[in-house]
Design a protein around this motif. Structure first.
Motif, mmCIF file in Angstrom:
data_model
loop_
_atom_site.group_PDB
_atom_site.id
_atom_site.type_symbol
_atom_site.label_atom_id
_atom_site.label_comp_id
_atom_site.label_asym_id
_atom_site.label_seq_id
_atom_site.Cartn_x
_atom_site.Cartn_y
_atom_site.Cartn_z
ATOM 1 N N GLY A 124 -8.126 -43.232 17.712
ATOM 2 C CA GLY A 124 -8.109 -42.406 16.515
ATOM 3 C C GLY A 124 -9.423 -41.691 16.262
ATOM 4 N N SER A 175 4.407 -40.279 10.673
ATOM 5 C CA SER A 175 3.638 -39.162 10.126
ATOM 6 C C SER A 175 3.777 -37.918 10.995
ATOM 7 C CB SER A 175 2.159 -39.554 10.007
ATOM 8 O OG SER A 175 1.375 -38.459 9.600
ATOM 9 N N GLY A 232 -5.205 -47.349 7.704
ATOM 10 C CA GLY A 232 -5.607 -48.554 8.420
ATOM 11 C C GLY A 232 -6.912 -49.155 7.936
ATOM 12 N N ALA A 251 -1.459 -49.583 1.612
ATOM 13 C CA ALA A 251 -1.020 -48.241 1.983
ATOM 14 C C ALA A 251 -0.942 -47.314 0.785
ATOM 15 C CB ALA A 251 0.332 -48.313 2.699
ATOM 16 N N GLY A 268 0.146 -38.244 18.170
ATOM 17 C CA GLY A 268 0.284 -39.674 18.463
ATOM 18 C C GLY A 268 0.047 -39.966 19.928
ATOM 19 N N ALA A 303 -3.479 -41.788 9.253
ATOM 20 C CA ALA A 303 -3.317 -43.113 9.854
ATOM 21 C C ALA A 303 -4.620 -43.910 9.787
ATOM 22 C CB ALA A 303 -2.855 -42.974 11.301
ATOM 23 N N PRO A 357 6.032 -46.984 13.553
ATOM 24 C CA PRO A 357 4.587 -46.995 13.298
ATOM 25 C C PRO A 357 4.184 -45.782 12.471
ATOM 26 C CG PRO A 357 5.037 -47.500 15.599
ATOM 27 C CD PRO A 357 6.351 -47.086 15.004
ATOM 28 N N ARG A 358 3.247 -45.971 11.581
ATOM 29 C CA ARG A 358 2.889 -44.887 10.660
ATOM 30 C C ARG A 358 2.422 -43.612 11.375
ATOM 31 N NH1 ARG A 358 0.959 -49.283 7.089
ATOM 32 N NH2 ARG A 358 2.403 -49.360 5.329
ATOM 33 N N PRO A 359 1.614 -43.701 12.440
ATOM 34 C CA PRO A 359 1.245 -42.456 13.120
ATOM 35 C C PRO A 359 2.453 -41.703 13.671
ATOM 36 C CG PRO A 359 -0.211 -44.233 13.778
ATOM 37 C CD PRO A 359 0.901 -44.867 12.999
ATOM 38 N N SER A 395 -3.137 -42.360 20.803
ATOM 39 C CA SER A 395 -2.840 -43.669 21.388
ATOM 40 C C SER A 395 -3.514 -43.845 22.743
ATOM 41 C CB SER A 395 -1.330 -43.849 21.532
ATOM 42 O OG SER A 395 -0.788 -42.938 22.478
ATOM 43 N N THR A 447 -4.005 -37.711 12.253
ATOM 44 C CA THR A 447 -4.748 -38.919 12.605
ATOM 45 C C THR A 447 -5.540 -39.453 11.418
ATOM 46 O OG1 THR A 447 -4.963 -37.982 14.829
ATOM 47 C CG2 THR A 447 -6.282 -39.917 14.332
ATOM 48 N N MET A 490 6.007 -42.578 5.000
ATOM 49 C CA MET A 490 5.294 -43.705 5.582
ATOM 50 C C MET A 490 6.056 -45.020 5.430
ATOM 51 S SD MET A 490 2.443 -42.480 6.862
ATOM 52 C CE MET A 490 3.565 -41.157 7.330
#
Length: 409
Positions: free
Chosen positions: A83, A336, A134, A140, A75, A130, A331-333, A79, A127, A325
């Motif tokens: 990604g 995860s 997205g 999802a 992450g 995510a 946040p999902r990332p 970030s 990654t 999730m």
């Protein structure tokens, strides 16, 4: 708990996805192929590099351990560089270390190169989930099912490819993976658009802080015990089967097909009927049953139970991933990364400890240990079930969205 966006369309179906999603899914298939790729050639590696089963099992342990630790930085990296770039860096590392694995002259070198492979795999796998979530159409749930389908397909194809190439030379599966991952690199480089970076970069400690959430921690630590059993079956059973590379490859191909089918078809249906947590309980109970079968049955029973293990493993993969999730507002990332860090830590010691248990006691001991870990996972779910109440909303969403609307008068 994260609510499902009301405007997400579900009528398009899981197969109607953007090209970028399919490119990422293809690369994910190849990435997961790397997990089971070495299964059929473990005996050959032990023979050619003059290593014991426990030494060869470190190919998995080093891979899983580095993957687990690297999850904490995925992450932070994605970030800052995005990604898409993170996926490309991960794929590039896998290409390099998979190719180097094929040049290994000692088991120590191969273990080290597999560790580097694990680093690239962590950057890509965390990654990729995510990115698919997205970019995929259908929300999802559809994205996670697609991701788990890629996992199941990759795990099923890995042993088959490993057997076909390994029958010619034990080094060829590693070179073959490098070539396929290079193809995945080119597909993502050309088809996936740059992904936006979050307004606030993710901190290095964010995944660990996310584990303070009771629901996410419960899901992660239950998966830790479950993954020990999962990777006991995957990494130790090739030595018990006492078959050639083709035989081992076919057994684990059948296992992987059931992983894929149960994750894509059985798990979603049962989640709607029973609920996510109940699917976890059911899958863990089945895995205990099949592990005991592996411990006490003869050669034919071992083959059958190995293949049937794919059913609870596939259902658990989908149920646990969706729970991780959706159970928290992180946040999902980040969720995860925290979940996968703990999850992979459970898989890391399993291959080595299973081999040591077999060498110290007998070949049935690793499966008894795996069954005990599944029982510990079940007790964890029961003791901390109140932390998983947010999943009831997700299960309710599944039910409502699959119920036809009443006809207008």
């Amino acid at each position: 708990m994260r609510a499902r966006p009301p405007d997400v369309p579900r009528s398009g179906g899981i197969l109607r996805q953007p090209t970028s999603v399919w490119a990422t899914a293809f690369a994910a298939v190849v990435a997961f192929m790397g997990i089971g790729l070495v299964d059929p050639i473990l005996p050959a590696i032990a023979e050619h590099l003059r290593a014991t089963p426990s030494q060869v099992s470190l190919l998995f342990t080093s891979y899983f351990l580095i993957t687990a630790v690297a999850m904490l930085v995925t992450g932070w990296v994605s970030s800052r560089i995005g990604g898409r770039r993170t996926l490309l860096v991960g794929l590039a590392l896998v290409v390099v270390f998979a190719a180097l694995s094929g040049t290994s002259g000692t088991v120590g070198q191969l273990i080290g190169f597999r560790a580097g492979w694990g680093l690239g795999n962590a950057l890509f796998v965390a990654t990729a989930l995510a990115v698919i979530v997205g970019a995929a159409s259908g929300g999802a749930e559809s994205a996670i099912i697609l991701y788990e389908a890629a996992l199941g397909l990759g795990i099923s194809m890995g042993p088959l490819v490993g057997a076909l190439l390994g029958d010619m030379n034990w080094r060829y599966p590693f070179f073959g993976t490098a070539v396929l991952m290079a193809v995945g690199f080119l597909l993502i480089a050309t088809l996936l658009r740059p992904t936006p970076r979050p307004a606030t970069p993710t901190g290095l400690t964010a995944p660990l802080r996310a584990l303070r959430h009771g629901g996410l921690a419960t899901t992660a630590f239950t998966a830790l015990f479950y993954n020990y059993a999962f990777f006991t079956v995957l990494a130790f059973t090739p030595f018990v089967l006492r078959m050639d590379a083709h035989g081992i490859g076919l057994v684990f191909f059948g296992w992987g097909v059931l992983v894929a089918l149960s994750s894509v078809f059985a798990a979603p249906v049962l989640q709607r009927r029973l609920g996510t947590v109940q699917v976890m309980h059911l899958s863990l109970a089945l895995l205990i049953l099949f592990q005991l079968g592996l411990a006490v049955l003869g050669h034919t029973g071992t083959i059958v139970c190995t293949i049937l293990c794919g059913i609870p493993i596939g259902m658990n993969n989908t149920a646990f991933t969706e729970a991780a999730m959706e159970v928290s507002d992180h946040p999902r990332p980040v969720a995860s990364a925290g979940y996968n860090f703990v999850r992979w830590l459970g898989g890391a010691p399993a291959p080595y400890l299973a081999s040591r248990l077999a060498e110290t006691f007998d070949p049935s001991a690793p499966y008894y240990a795996g069954a005990l870990c599944c029982a510990a996972a079940t007790l964890t779910l029961l003791a901390r079930r109140h932390h998983l109440k947010p999943l009831n909303r997700v299960d309710t969403d599944h039910t409502f969205q699959d119920t036809p609307l009443p006809a207008r008068p």
